[in-house]
Design a protein around this motif. Structure first.
Motif, PDB file in Angstrom:
ATOM      1  N   LYS A 289       0.821  -1.209   0.000  1.00 45.83           N
ATOM      2  CA  LYS A 289       0.000   0.000   0.000  1.00 45.83           C
ATOM      3  C   LYS A 289       0.855   1.260   0.000  1.00 45.83           C
ATOM      4  O   LYS A 289       0.536   2.244  -0.688  1.00 45.83           O
ATOM      5  N   ASP A 290       1.954   1.268   0.738  1.00 41.57           N
ATOM      6  CA  ASP A 290       2.814   2.445   0.776  1.00 41.57           C
ATOM      7  C   ASP A 290       3.426   2.731  -0.595  1.00 41.57           C
ATOM      8  O   ASP A 290       3.597   3.895  -0.980  1.00 41.57           O
ATOM      9  N   THR A 291       3.746   1.661  -1.330  1.00 42.22           N
ATOM     10  CA  THR A 291       4.279   1.817  -2.684  1.00 42.22           C
ATOM     11  C   THR A 291       3.242   2.452  -3.598  1.00 42.22           C
ATOM     12  O   THR A 291       3.564   3.327  -4.413  1.00 42.22           O
ATOM     13  N   VAL A 292       2.001   2.020  -3.475  1.00 42.58           N
ATOM     14  CA  VAL A 292       0.918   2.590  -4.274  1.00 42.58           C
ATOM     15  C   VAL A 292       0.693   4.055  -3.887  1.00 42.58           C
ATOM     16  O   VAL A 292       0.585   4.937  -4.748  1.00 42.58           O
ATOM     17  N   TYR A 293       0.656   4.332  -2.599  1.00 43.72           N
ATOM     18  CA  TYR A 293       0.397   5.684  -2.105  1.00 43.72           C
ATOM     19  C   TYR A 293       1.473   6.662  -2.580  1.00 43.72           C
ATOM     20  O   TYR A 293       1.180   7.828  -2.861  1.00 43.72           O
ATOM     21  N   ALA A 294       2.705   6.167  -2.712  1.00 48.18           N
ATOM     22  CA  ALA A 294       3.814   7.022  -3.162  1.00 48.18           C
ATOM     23  C   ALA A 294       3.633   7.484  -4.602  1.00 48.18           C
ATOM     24  O   ALA A 294       4.285   8.441  -5.038  1.00 48.18           O
TER      25      ALA A 294
END
Length: 353
Positions: A289-294
């Protein structure tokens, strides 16, 4: 006694039918979040009649999925009596090939694949965004710190993508031709693996693959150019597309599909919703999720109202023309093509009426 038994059977049958009623989410479709308009908490109304099933192609990144995932999860497609079934692809040209085979109805493409639309292979029915997620990256450890350093280097790229377009511009600005470098045709996953595995000197990539390379290789990575570097020469537009025959036979469906995308655009425009949307995308793709949010900053996100205003005042047409001019300059398009030949402005306008 027989009357009591009959009554029990009737009640049991009624309970069974109640338990089986309603339209459950397809196994390939994220469950609807249940709002009928962007930002509303009102549950989406149950559409009447049989749902129109649409097979939609996407790429596993925020920019490709932000609208379609939001429209699915918030119930905007359901409001339009549409059921979406998603299939993942690596790039736009592959999506268009699948559409030509008939396995895909609607697809999302990045800027590079637009040359295929201009050349008559598909039609654009909805503007998605102007992006900044593509880049040409080099490795300092391989002697690449400027575009001129690419001479004689091995470069990974995916043909037909927007990153390839930028690569051609980088080479031209450095006074290099494709024969001056060693071009390796690969898909995005292969490029990332080769960059990390020390098999490439440079690469033309797009988000989230660019983020992965930067994360793994850190300060060794130098970005030689991105979408904004050449924004005045070739706008990096992403769009929603269909085959010409599908557009002719399904005009009303495309208007309804676009209307659902508009609601998603408006919900997405509130950046406080980015975390929620990133969760939808992470669940679908299996990405962190953090990769997507970035990736939430990979494009300029317009609301439907802003987009329709840009259609009316000609801004959007000017951007598509700039994009086409870039393809003419690189030789990917032989001569100027009227925008009306491949862009369905009427679908976008009707959806906003």
């Amino acid at each position: 006694m027989k009357k009591i038994l009959a009554l029990v059977l009737v009640l049991a049958l009624a309970l069974t039918l109640a338990a089986c009623g309603g339209n459950g989410a397809s196994s390939s479709t994220p469950a609807a979040g249940g709002s009928s308009a962007a930002g509303s908490s009102t549950p989406a109304s149950e559409p009447a009649g049989e749902m129109d099933v649409v097979n939609v192609a996407y790429m596993a990144n925020y920019a490709s999925l932000v609208e379609v995932c939001t429209a699915m999860e918030k119930g905007y497609f359901a409001d339009e009596n549409i059921e979406v079934k998603l299939t993942a692809f690596q790039d736009g040209p592959t999506i268009i090939a699948a559409m030509e085979s008939g396995s895909i109805d609607i697809g999302y493409i990045g800027s590079g694949a637009h040359k295929l639309a201009i050349n008559g292979q598909c039609k654009i029915f909805c503007f998605a965004h102007v992006g900044n997620g593509d880049a040409v990256m080099g490795l300092k450890s391989k002697g690449v710190e400027t575009a001129a350093d690419l001479k004689g280097k091995t470069i990974g790229y995916a043909p037909g993508t927007s990153s390839e377009t930028i690569l051609k511009q980088v080479l031209a600005d450095a006074g290099l031709s494709e024969s001056d470098v060693n071009l390796m045709s690969m898909d995005a996953d292969g490029i990332v693996t080769a960059m990390i595995g020390d098999s490439l000197d440079a690469a033309a990539l797009w988000s989230p693959s660019t983020l992965k390379v930067e994360e793994e290789l850190g300060d060794d990575v130098v970005t030689l150019a991105d979408n904004l570097t050449y924004a005045d020469q070739a706008a990096s537009i992403s769009s929603w597309i269909v085959m010409p025959s599908y557009a002719e036979a399904n005009h009303d469906l495309l208007v309804r599909f676009t209307r659902a995308l508009y609601k998603a655009k408006d919900y997405r425009a509130d950046m406080s919703n980015a975390d929620e949307i990133s969760g939808y995308i992470a669940t679908l793709t299996g990405l962190d999720k953090d990769t997507v949010y970035a990736q939430r900053g990979d494009a300029e996100w317009l609301t439907s109202e802003e987009m329709l205003a840009q259609i009316e005042d000609g801004t959007l047409a000017a951007m598509y023309q700039t994009q086409q001019n870039g393809f003419i300059a690189t030789g990917d398009v032989a001569a100027e093509v009227p925008l009306e030949d491949y862009i369905l402005w009427d679908v976008m306008e009707e959806a906003g009426a």
